[in-house]
Design an enzyme around this catalytic site. Sequence first.
Site, PDB file in Angstrom:
ATOM      1  N   HIS A   1      41.764  10.153  28.709  1.00 28.94           N
ATOM      2  CA  HIS A   1      42.230  10.424  30.299  1.00 28.94           C
ATOM      3  C   HIS A   1      42.059   8.913  30.871  1.00 28.94           C
ATOM      4  O   HIS A   1      42.561   9.208  32.195  1.00 28.94           O
ATOM      5  CB  HIS A   1      41.886  11.547  31.018  1.00 28.94           C
TER       6      HIS A   1
ATOM      7  N   LYS B   1      43.972  13.102  46.896  1.00 27.24           N
ATOM      8  CA  LYS B   1      43.509  12.871  45.722  1.00 27.24           C
ATOM      9  C   LYS B   1      41.905  12.642  45.834  1.00 27.24           C
ATOM     10  O   LYS B   1      41.608  12.213  46.926  1.00 27.24           O
ATOM     11  CB  LYS B   1      44.260  11.777  44.914  1.00 27.24           C
ATOM     12  N   ARG B   2      41.131  12.466  44.772  1.00 26.89           N
ATOM     13  CA  ARG B   2      39.920  12.010  44.510  1.00 26.89           C
ATOM     14  C   ARG B   2      39.705  10.588  45.396  1.00 26.89           C
ATOM     15  O   ARG B   2      41.035   9.680  45.231  1.00 26.89           O
ATOM     16  CB  ARG B   2      39.303  11.890  43.371  1.00 26.89           C
TER      17      ARG B   2
ATOM     18  N   LYS C   1      42.485   3.897  43.523  1.00 30.43           N
ATOM     19  CA  LYS C   1      43.745   4.837  43.957  1.00 30.43           C
ATOM     20  C   LYS C   1      44.227   4.236  45.318  1.00 30.43           C
ATOM     21  O   LYS C   1      45.028   4.486  45.860  1.00 30.43           O
ATOM     22  CB  LYS C   1      43.258   6.296  44.139  1.00 30.43           C
TER      23      LYS C   1
ATOM     24  N   THR D   1      48.834  13.737  38.488  1.00 29.95           N
ATOM     25  CA  THR D   1      49.353  15.004  38.297  1.00 29.95           C
ATOM     26  C   THR D   1      49.983  15.402  39.643  1.00 29.95           C
ATOM     27  O   THR D   1      50.964  15.978  39.901  1.00 29.95           O
ATOM     28  CB  THR D   1      48.487  16.115  37.601  1.00 29.95           C
TER      29      THR D   1
ATOM     30  N   LYS E   1      53.330  17.080  41.425  1.00 33.82           N
ATOM     31  CA  LYS E   1      53.570  18.311  42.491  1.00 33.82           C
ATOM     32  C   LYS E   1      54.195  17.943  43.671  1.00 33.82           C
ATOM     33  O   LYS E   1      55.141  18.718  44.183  1.00 33.82           O
ATOM     34  CB  LYS E   1      51.972  18.899  42.559  1.00 33.82           C
TER      35      LYS E   1
HETATM   36  C1  GLG Z   1      42.249  11.721  34.827  1.00 30.28           C
HETATM   37  C2  GLG Z   1      43.060  10.529  35.228  1.00 30.28           C
HETATM   38  C3  GLG Z   1      44.218  11.210  35.802  1.00 30.28           C
HETATM   39  C4  GLG Z   1      44.977  12.012  34.934  1.00 30.28           C
HETATM   40  C5  GLG Z   1      44.191  13.179  34.827  1.00 30.28           C
HETATM   41  C6  GLG Z   1      44.677  13.889  33.802  1.00 30.28           C
HETATM   42  O1  GLG Z   1      42.300   9.620  36.027  1.00 30.28           O
HETATM   43  O2  GLG Z   1      45.099   9.831  36.111  1.00 30.28           O
HETATM   44  O3  GLG Z   1      46.316  12.436  35.647  1.00 30.28           O
HETATM   45  O4  GLG Z   1      43.005  12.666  33.999  1.00 30.28           O
HETATM   46  O5  GLG Z   1      45.051  13.510  32.734  1.00 30.28           O
HETATM   47  N1  GLG Z   1      39.896  11.742  35.540  1.00 30.28           N
HETATM   48  C7  GLG Z   1      41.288  12.120  35.567  1.00 30.28           C
HETATM   49  O6  GLG Z   1      41.428  12.934  36.419  1.00 30.28           O
END
Ligand code: GLG
Length: 814
Positions: free
Chosen positions: A353, A544-545, A550, A652, A656
């Site tokens: 991820h 988002k976080r 970001k 993600t 949404k």
């Molecule tokens: C990670 C990534 C995100 C991703 C999510 C789910 O940073 O870009 O969409 O996993 O695959 N740590 C995360 O949230």
Amino acid sequence: MSAPEIKKSILDHLTYSIGRPPSLASKQDYYKALALTVRDRLQQHWVETVQAYLEQDLKVACYLSAEFLMGPHLGNNLLNLGIENEVRQAVKEMGCELDELLAEEEEPGLGNGGLGRLAACYMDSLATLERLALGYGIRYEFGIFDQEIRDGWQCEITDKWLRSGNPWEIAKPEITYYVNFGGHTEYYRDEAGAERIRWVPDRAVKGMAYDTPIQGYRVNTCNTLRLWSAEACESFDFQAFNTGDYYGAVDDKVISETITKVLYPNDEPEIGKRLRLLQQYFFVSCSLQDMLRLLDAQGQPTQRFPEKFAVQLNDTHPSIGVAELMRLLVDERRLSWEDAWDITVLTFGYTNHTLLPEALETWPLPLFRELLPRHLEIIYEINARFLASVRETHHQDDEHVKRLSLIDENGEKRIRMAHLACVGSHAINGVAALHSELLKRSVLKDFYELWPERFNNKTNGVTPRRFMALANPKLSELITRTIGDGWITHTEELRMLEPFSEDAAFRKEWRLVKQSNKQQLADYILKQTGIELDPSWMFDVQVKRIHEYKRQHLNILHVITLYNRLKRDPKLAIAPRAFIFGGKAAPGYFIAKRIIKLINAVGEVVNNDPDVNKKLRVAFVPNFNVQNGQLIYPAADLSEQISMAGKEASGTGNMKFTLNGALTIGTLDGANVEIRDEVGEENFFLFGLTTEETLRLQQQGYRPYAYVEGNSELAEAIRLIASGHFSHGDTEVFRPLVDNLCQSDPFLVFADYADYIACQDKVAGVWKDPENWTRMSILNTARAGKFSSDRAIREYCDEIWDVRPVPIMIKDKT
Ligand code: GLG
């Protein structure tokens, strides 16, 4: 289930499960009685699903994840069962409003962000697609902290989500496993005289299962989310108790139970904490032991393990499973190493991820040896065999072999968990097309060259049930009225909306829905923050976080730029905008916490300045979570997806927003690339450097300050922050942020600033033509079908897990 039946069941639960007469029952009591009523219904489906599993020779998808960010269950279960109207009526007759009862539920926040929410969406899709699945994870007593904003700063409050009980889970005291830690290993001879190794641990913890039913949408399949809670093996150390050391006697209990106390609140973890490794091993060991028990219960031989279970590793957090399954098969079931290894590799799949190097998990060797001495030996053996085969078949040089090794020998020795996951899995995937390509080119390049056939892409998806049907009932009603309700399970049908983008009457309805969603969000924000937003303004949203990559600070630089323009010329005709932010920062992430403070500080100045506050407002929504996310996504006009290219694996939230008809301003990062491909470049606001360009710029030697010197608006914005303009004259509070940007700017905020501002000006131009904006909004929703988690789960099932649909019949529906 009819309204009278529901009413009767609620009253029964008030009496028999809760023990309150209706006259004394609180809202919380009614919520619980309703939840138990719904749970009864789920249990019927659950029993039938388990029955099908026992009777037929079926394969189960097992999703191993340290996080499941489920969000509130009640609303979703009512939707999936299709009984919302009946329930609304039943509770009304009892003097309650359903919405009030829904608000009583504590959100189970057992995850940080995207990764944990993805696991939850995948559970919804697995059940809806009638695939048997078990989600395995940790029942944290405290989930992700609640965020409060005090004087503009984030404060963390313990999330006591279990304080009023949890009607959705069912404790299974009969499903418990022992998990060992510490000690040493020794040789011994078995009955046949063969030399073997055994682990002599010095501590054990008991893991107990708590099951939550996961109901599919309008089907009978009801899967299980099985979360493990740690308990001491015995409540008392009787030895100590008898010698009078009463408090010492309960010590062990306290220590054991800390394992599942709290979720680590880091979204992209870098910490090498001992308790975190304990958590990981604890839940993985319980889960694999549970699968072996299920196999035995069906009278199946161990060899068939990979035919019965497909086990997916959600990032490296559960990757110790590779060594644990080997230990269970070799040490406990006495399979040969070779047979055990074949089973292991056929069983596991690994999803990566993140590309952020600091987020790739490694464990210091001494820590590992102390806690898991047997696993260290097993990892050595896996590594020795792996590297020998690499040398032999691929004639790799020493440098290459070093890079592939499961042990990082540069400096303090560390175990590389991503390498363990790669070696032990037959399939390795990234979470968006770009991310999967970059994996092959960067962090997992050597493994890709070794086993190209193992690599594949599975672009993330989100569930249209929770994030459209439940979160956006008005839009859902309009869509269903126009094209039928097939889209809820077949989102590709949203394409049928395309021609309606040319229909002025439809566009008007679309706008009215958005308007009403914005009013609802504005009411919520007013209540939470005291900030008043006008729903006729553009809602420009970034939730988002909080993380430097970001780039929430790029967004706030745009706000400051508009502020400066208006201050210079208060009559300037700019499209009025509400900038809405939300997100938690890891408690120890210094810069991220200052970014939150900066957003709130800028907001305070902007919102209170009559020169600008008729055109600009800034709001920070405290405690962004699944629940308020469901209010936010449907109300957005513009979705900010502005990470530095090559850093966001997928995202993600971006999906949404698109599904709910927001237009995106974004970089070519993660799944943004695919969103743009789907909706069409003319319906997407693209800006910024590409991944290749960022790499080139950084290789050439990036000098952020040169961009300040070359751009007067950027210089003005930075000067204003540094001068204390937003901090009551305090020039210290934002200095670390300003210095970081001017001196190193690791995520190229300054390099992308000019293009971002130009693109935002374009956004403002398009906004001035509401008919065109609405047309683009409709097309975004119509073309977002690919981003359903149903599509993603079908791909996992067909291409990695080989798990097929099994319709569940309800035999006796009394
Ligand atoms: C990670 C990534 C995100 C991703 C999510 C789910 O940073 O870009 O969409 O996993 O695959 N740590 C995360 O949230």
